[in-house]
Design an enzyme around this catalytic site. Structure first.
Site, PDB file in Angstrom:
ATOM      1  N   GLU A   1     -12.936 -50.634  30.963  1.00 18.62           N
ATOM      2  CA  GLU A   1     -13.094 -49.153  30.741  1.00 18.62           C
ATOM      3  C   GLU A   1     -14.454 -48.665  31.570  1.00 18.62           C
ATOM      4  O   GLU A   1     -14.697 -47.417  31.727  1.00 18.62           O
ATOM      5  CB  GLU A   1     -13.518 -48.949  29.223  1.00 18.62           C
ATOM      6  CG  GLU A   1     -14.740 -49.459  28.675  1.00 18.62           C
ATOM      7  CD  GLU A   1     -14.726 -49.496  27.052  1.00 18.62           C
ATOM      8  OE1 GLU A   1     -14.241 -50.507  26.656  1.00 18.62           O
ATOM      9  OE2 GLU A   1     -15.103 -48.742  26.483  1.00 18.62           O
ATOM     10  N   SER A   2     -15.044 -49.491  31.980  1.00 22.50           N
ATOM     11  CA  SER A   2     -16.560 -48.822  32.970  1.00 22.50           C
ATOM     12  C   SER A   2     -15.909 -48.303  34.075  1.00 22.50           C
ATOM     13  O   SER A   2     -16.825 -47.945  35.097  1.00 22.50           O
ATOM     14  CB  SER A   2     -17.390 -49.903  33.387  1.00 22.50           C
ATOM     15  OG  SER A   2     -16.722 -51.135  33.851  1.00 22.50           O
TER      16      SER A   2
END
Lengths: 270, 348
Positions: A52-53
């Protein structure tokens, strides 16, 4: 007969099998990363692994320290940001994601925020992180439960499963058709959700565990599949991969921590 | 905005000039490569009553909360030392009533900064969270934590969050030039939004590089010079966290912190030794090496894996070709000027 395995290895393999070839996969830290690496190596070579980064399409060489860990791969294919990782999920491009569990109820609703009173918590847990949005919009969500507990009522409602069960998730109009948790794995077995009632039931049981063992943790009258199966013995290939890729995962958190601390003390002395 | 060319300062100066009691302070880094040196300097200067924004609270938030700098915290994720049996500074402060905390999801938190960065007053977020306690349980933001509006196009209810424009962002990056052009690569997270949403920006970097390096790799610049107030060169500035291309996470130092963080006394002793006991980050690293040797740090230095260069070159950089003729008109400068004269274009 294949070689002996550890419980954690069995769990990683069960989770890895939820990843299918050509799927887009959001991985969380811990067990899911190792499962992702295993799936990519053995079952789903064309899966696109994502964090998700904004680290998209990476090949893990080491278990991740966290979900922004670019040190655990040798480069990656697409560098985007967190905002886009979630809008891409919202638009339906993520097939499966993996979430940890603090508390879970019978409909797969989750608490990862606080035990006890939210404002004066007995235990402050991490919080939502990406969880609430991922389980809302990924096509499937797999729940990995290594600690945590089953409860009738969550102390805090962090992430939406099937709400009050039945068609309540669908009727809310807030979630894509067919989304929601599809499987929960714990150290005793694998649970799935009834297609009509959306209540979780025991679908598969790990070796050396009885149904009564499983029921001990669960405060409601757990339903059990008529065709309850047993988690299969891992193959040598699977065991070798996990043990080499993530030895600490094979050992389990407690033993790995104990050995690490012992080594740390040794270093401190020398 | 600091004077052009006058931006390169010490961490002490950067913090004392730009971070004030009562400010809304944001940690620009997300889980990875946190601006440890700048965080420790805020603690050394005993800033009070800060509202802290952190995408993912790790040792940095724990240290700031544990040292009493923070009254209010906006975050999506809290660290817990030692699992179920352990504890955290955030948990202790909540129970002591000295900290108010507003919980968001990763996306909502980032969306608030995206709105702030682009000058919008609010932004739509993902509506699923409306059924959760994130929506229902609110802290100091009250009604303004979320508001639900009707989409003017579809008529559907939409969940929104207000823009965030923190007073000051502290952020660590790989490299910057003396003007403040800050280059960062790896997990992009919400670094750009956190910095660009803020009113003031303090950049710390592993190294200050020539402006020419920045000009040949503008795709790596996340924060442009004109927005940056201070640039601080701090090698190992993110230790115990990691910086891609420079060093890995320092499991040894992180382990020491985590072992201490489970209790208030443990954290205080750690802060006394590693923050208050060291006047700056160089002293912190020196103390580290003096106490434990340099083996740990040497063992986590990155081996190079260079990005393939992107070619920013072009065919030519002058209108005049190698024979001195204008590329389209085919004339030399003398011939061109003669023509201008003959055509009556020149005035004495």
């Amino acid at each position: 007969m294949s070689k002996p395995y550890t419980l954690q290895e069995l769990l990683v393999i069960a989770v890895a099998k939820e990843i299918h070839d050509f799927e887009n996969v959001i991985l969380g830290v811990g067990l899911p990363t190792t499962a992702g690496a295993l799936a990519k190596a053995l079952y789903a070579p064309h899966a696109t692994l994502m964090m998700e980064s904004g680290i998209i399409d990476f090949e893990p060489l080491l278990p991740l320290n966290h979900i922004a860990d670019a040190h655990s791969c040798r480069g990656f294919s697409y560098a985007t940001d967190l905002f886009s990782a979630f809008t891409m999920t919202y638009r339906g491009f993520v097939d499966v994601c993996f979430l940890g569990v603090g508390q879970v109820d019978r409909y797969g609703n989750l608490n990862t925020t606080a035990i006890g009173d939210y404002y004066k918590p007995t235990m402050r847990l991490p919080g939502s992180g990406g969880a609430a949005d991922f389980i809302s919009y990924a096509k499937r969500t797999v729940l990995t439960m290594l600690g945590g507990s089953f409860v009738n009522k969550l102390d805090y409602f962090t992430s939406p499963g099937y709400l009050e069960g039945g068609d309540s998730r669908k009727k809310s109009g807030l979630f894509p058709e067919g989304s929601g948790p599809t499987m929960l794995l714990n150290t005793k077995g694998i649970f799935r959700f009834d297609p009509v009632t959306k209540e979780m039931y025991l679908a598969q049981i790990h070796p050396r565990v009885t149904v009564d063992d499983v029921r001990k943790d669960i405060p409601w009258d757990l339903k059990v599949a008529d065709d309850l199966s047993e988690t299969p013995h891992p193959t040598d290939e699977e065991i070798d991969f996990i043990r080499c890729f993530a030895p600490a995962m094979s050992a389990g958190r407690e033993l790995a921590m104990e050995l690490t601390m012992a080594n740390l003390m040794k270093q401190l002395k020398s | 905005m600091a004077e052009r060319n006058g931006k390169v300062v010490s961490a002490k100066e950067a913090i004392s000039r730009n971070v004030h009691d009562g400010d809304h302070l944001i940690i620009g880094n997300y889980t990875v490569g946190s601006c440890a040196a700048l965080v420790y300097e805020v603690i050394r200067q005993s800033r009070k009553k800060l509202t802290l924004y952190s995408q993912s609270g790790i040792f940095d938030v724990e240290a700031l909360v544990g040292s009493g700098c923070i009254d209010r915290l906006v975050t999506t994720y809290c660290l817990r030392a030692g699992g179920r049996k352990g504890g955290s500074a955030v948990e202790r402060a909540l129970n002591a009533g000295t900290l108010e905390l507003e919980d968001y999801t990763n996306f909502q938190y980032n969306a608030r900064l995206m709105a702030g960065m682009h000058g919008f007053s609010y932004i739509q977020v993902l509506e699923g969270a409306m059924v959760t306690d994130l929506f229902h349980k609110r802290s100091f933001m009250g009604e303004d934590k979320y508001r639900v509006i009707k989409c003017p196009y579809t008529g559907k209810n939409q969940l929104t969050v207000p823009a965030a424009n923190p007073d000051v962002c502290i952020v660590h990056v790989q490299r910057a030039d003396k003007f403040g052009n800050a280059q960062y690569w790896g997990a992009l997270g919400s670094v750009a939004a956190a910095a660009l949403a803020s009113k003031r920006i303090i950049v710390s970097c592993e190294e200050i590089v020539e402006h020419d390096v920045i000009q040949s790799s503008p795709h790596l610049t996340l924060i442009p010079a004109y927005r940056v107030d201070a640039v601080v060169e701090i090698p190992w500035g993110a230790n115990p966290t990691e910086v891609l291309g420079y060093y890995n996470m320092d499991q040894f130092m992180y382990g020491l912190f985590m072992a201490a963080d489970g209790t208030a006394d443990g954290l205080k002793a750690w802060l006394d030794e590693w923050v208050y006991g060291c006047p700056n980050h160089e002293a912190y690293i020196n103390h580290y090496i003096q106490k434990f040797g340099s083996k740990c740090l040497d063992g986590i230095r990155a081996k190079a894996f260079y990005s393939a260069p992107a070619n920013y070159g072009s065919a030519f950089t002058s209108r005049w070709d190698t024979e001195g003729r204008e590329r389209n008109m085919g004339l030399t400068l003398d011939e061109f000027e003669l023509t201008l004269k003959q055509r009556g274009k020149l005035y004495e």
